[in-house]
Design an enzyme around this catalytic site. Structure first.
Site, PDB file in Angstrom:
ATOM      1  N   MET A  13       0.838  -1.199   0.000  1.00 54.54           N
ATOM      2  CA  MET A  13       0.000   0.000   0.000  1.00 54.54           C
ATOM      3  C   MET A  13       0.876   1.254   0.000  1.00 54.54           C
ATOM      4  SD  MET A  13      -3.454  -0.870   2.072  1.00 54.54           S
ATOM      5  CE  MET A  13      -2.848  -0.590   3.698  1.00 54.54           C
ATOM      6  N   HIS A  20       9.182  -3.588   3.598  1.00 51.86           N
ATOM      7  CA  HIS A  20       8.735  -3.865   2.226  1.00 51.86           C
ATOM      8  C   HIS A  20       9.925  -4.288   1.355  1.00 51.86           C
ATOM      9  CE1 HIS A  20       5.641  -0.758   3.515  1.00 51.86           C
ATOM     10  NE2 HIS A  20       4.846  -1.719   3.064  1.00 51.86           N
ATOM     11  N   GLN A 133       5.431 -11.538   7.474  1.00 53.55           N
ATOM     12  CA  GLN A 133       4.854 -12.135   8.692  1.00 53.55           C
ATOM     13  C   GLN A 133       4.223 -11.073   9.587  1.00 53.55           C
ATOM     14  OE1 GLN A 133       7.558 -14.310  11.420  1.00 53.55           O
ATOM     15  NE2 GLN A 133       6.052 -13.786  12.993  1.00 53.55           N
ATOM     16  N   ARG A 172       2.529   2.889   9.451  1.00 55.16           N
ATOM     17  CA  ARG A 172       1.757   3.670  10.422  1.00 55.16           C
ATOM     18  C   ARG A 172       2.610   4.149  11.604  1.00 55.16           C
ATOM     19  NH1 ARG A 172      -2.752  -0.204   8.880  1.00 55.16           N
ATOM     20  NH2 ARG A 172      -4.455   1.112   8.118  1.00 55.16           N
TER      21      ARG A 172
HETATM   22  P1  AMP Z   1       1.436  -2.865   3.400  1.00 57.27           P
HETATM   23  O1  AMP Z   1       2.028  -1.831   2.523  1.00 57.27           O
HETATM   24  O2  AMP Z   1       1.354  -2.477   4.844  1.00 57.27           O
HETATM   25  O3  AMP Z   1       0.149  -3.441   2.854  1.00 57.27           O
HETATM   26  O4  AMP Z   1       2.471  -4.083   3.396  1.00 57.27           O
HETATM   27  C1  AMP Z   1       2.847  -4.703   2.191  1.00 57.27           C
HETATM   28  C2  AMP Z   1       3.588  -5.961   2.502  1.00 57.27           C
HETATM   29  O5  AMP Z   1       4.757  -5.651   3.281  1.00 57.27           O
HETATM   30  C3  AMP Z   1       2.759  -6.935   3.348  1.00 57.27           C
HETATM   31  O6  AMP Z   1       2.991  -8.257   2.912  1.00 57.27           O
HETATM   32  C4  AMP Z   1       3.300  -6.706   4.729  1.00 57.27           C
HETATM   33  O7  AMP Z   1       3.142  -7.820   5.594  1.00 57.27           O
HETATM   34  C5  AMP Z   1       4.760  -6.452   4.432  1.00 57.27           C
HETATM   35  N1  AMP Z   1       5.383  -5.762   5.566  1.00 57.27           N
HETATM   36  C6  AMP Z   1       4.921  -4.660   6.212  1.00 57.27           C
HETATM   37  N2  AMP Z   1       5.713  -4.357   7.248  1.00 57.27           N
HETATM   38  C7  AMP Z   1       6.690  -5.290   7.260  1.00 57.27           C
HETATM   39  C8  AMP Z   1       7.814  -5.533   8.118  1.00 57.27           C
HETATM   40  N3  AMP Z   1       8.081  -4.770   9.163  1.00 57.27           N
HETATM   41  N4  AMP Z   1       8.609  -6.588   7.830  1.00 57.27           N
HETATM   42  C9  AMP Z   1       8.336  -7.404   6.765  1.00 57.27           C
HETATM   43  N5  AMP Z   1       7.298  -7.227   5.925  1.00 57.27           N
HETATM   44  C10 AMP Z   1       6.483  -6.183   6.187  1.00 57.27           C
END
Ligand code: AMP
Length: 290
Positions: A13, A20, A133, A172
């Site tokens: 997102m 990421h 995870q 966030r």
């Molecule tokens: P988001 O942009 O929050 O939808 O996250 C995109 C992807 O990045 C999702 O698969 C999340 O689980 C992963 N992600 C977010 N934060 C972390 C983190 N701290 N470590 C590893 N992967 C993450």
């Protein structure tokens, strides 16, 4: 694209951070080419949640992805491109998930996630897709969705990237005030206490099973030491197969996913740790029987 090319896919997102990029790095080592998407998916936000103020940093995100070696970025310019204003008749409804922790707290969440991931898989047609995870219920949901609906995509889960004090990286985290940031690793520390309780056989009277109450109390006791924790939304001790709550845990057989959501002031933080057999299951690349 050539059918013999292994295409890796990292859906996001945006508001990217090292978490990421760790997924991209993993994909780069396993695939011939890597694609990513940047789309703040409105259907997984509840009313009153932070959809409007969700951080949007498109230019920086694209340069981070390209520096990491991503060749294709799918970044729809407007919500209409994925959800036409004329409406949709079909969506993916992971009914069983609406009754679990994150589903109770945010009723639209799992349907929104399952539907957007399904749409993105159909558009990008990856060989393998990478998830963190950090969002463990999303990982388990997506693993189940591709298995239950026979989707031709491999799913890889990658470990949670953390700040040096243990706080899980998250887009966030920018909402945290400096004072909140100082204590925000309380959630990680509380989950570590829960994991230690699972592995502590002496509290299990020799059976190897530790009751959920003991684990939950270990997590709560740590959270309660921090006055800035304004709310404990849930503490979940669940199965890695379907996120159903467990009555008791034995590390090497049932395993467990210990997850929690709290509010630090107004900021919602989530995190989780895997115990014993759950770690093997979540990180296994082989197809597993359910
Ligand atoms: P988001 O942009 O929050 O939808 O996250 C995109 C992807 O990045 C999702 O698969 C999340 O689980 C992963 N992600 C977010 N934060 C972390 C983190 N701290 N470590 C590893 N992967 C993450």
């Amino acid at each position: 694209m050539d059918k013999n090319i292994r295409l890796g896919f990292v859906p996001t997102m945006g508001a990217l951070h090292e978490g990421h990029i760790s997924l991209v790095n993993k994909a780069m080592t396993e695939c011939d080419a890597v694609a990513s998407s940047i789309f703040v998916n409105p259907t997984q936000f509840s009313k009153g949640e932070d959809l409007d103020k969700y951080p949007r940093t498109m230019e920086k995100d694209v340069s981070m992805l390209s520096a990491a070696g991503v060749e294709f970025v799918f970044a729809p310019g407007s919500t209409d491109e994925l959800y036409p204003s004329s409406g949709s008749l079909c969506h993916v409804e992971p009914a069983a998930f609406s009754r679990i922790c994150e589903g109770v707290a945010r009723p639209e969440f799992f349907r929104g996630v399952a539907t957007i991931v399904c749409k993105l898989f159909n558009i990008v047609q990856p060989t393998v897709a990478y998830f963190g995870q950090k969002d463990i219920s999303q990982c388990i949901l997506v693993k189940r969705m591709v298995q239950d609906l026979n989707m031709p995509v491999e799913i890889r889960v990658c470990e949670t990237m953390r700040e040096v004090d243990g706080l899980a990286m998250s887009s966030r985290n920018t909402y945290l005030s400096p004072d909140e940031r100082k204590v925000a690793n309380i959630l990680y520390r509380a989950l570590c206490a829960g994991k230690a309780a699972c592995n502590n056989n002496s509290s299990a009277g020799g059976s190897g099973f530790v009751s959920r109450d003991v684990i939950s109390a270990a997590v709560t006791d740590v959270l309660k030491t921090e006055p800035m924790v304004s709310k404990i939304e849930y503490i979940s001790i669940a199965s890695h197969r379907d996120m159903k709550e467990l009555d008791s845990v034995k590390a090497d057989t049932t395993g467990a996913v210990i997850s929690s959501a709290i509010r630090l002031g107004n900021v919602r933080l989530i995190d989780n740790l895997l115990v014993g057999a759950s770690e093997n299951y979540i990180y296994s690349q082989a197809e597993q029987s359910l």
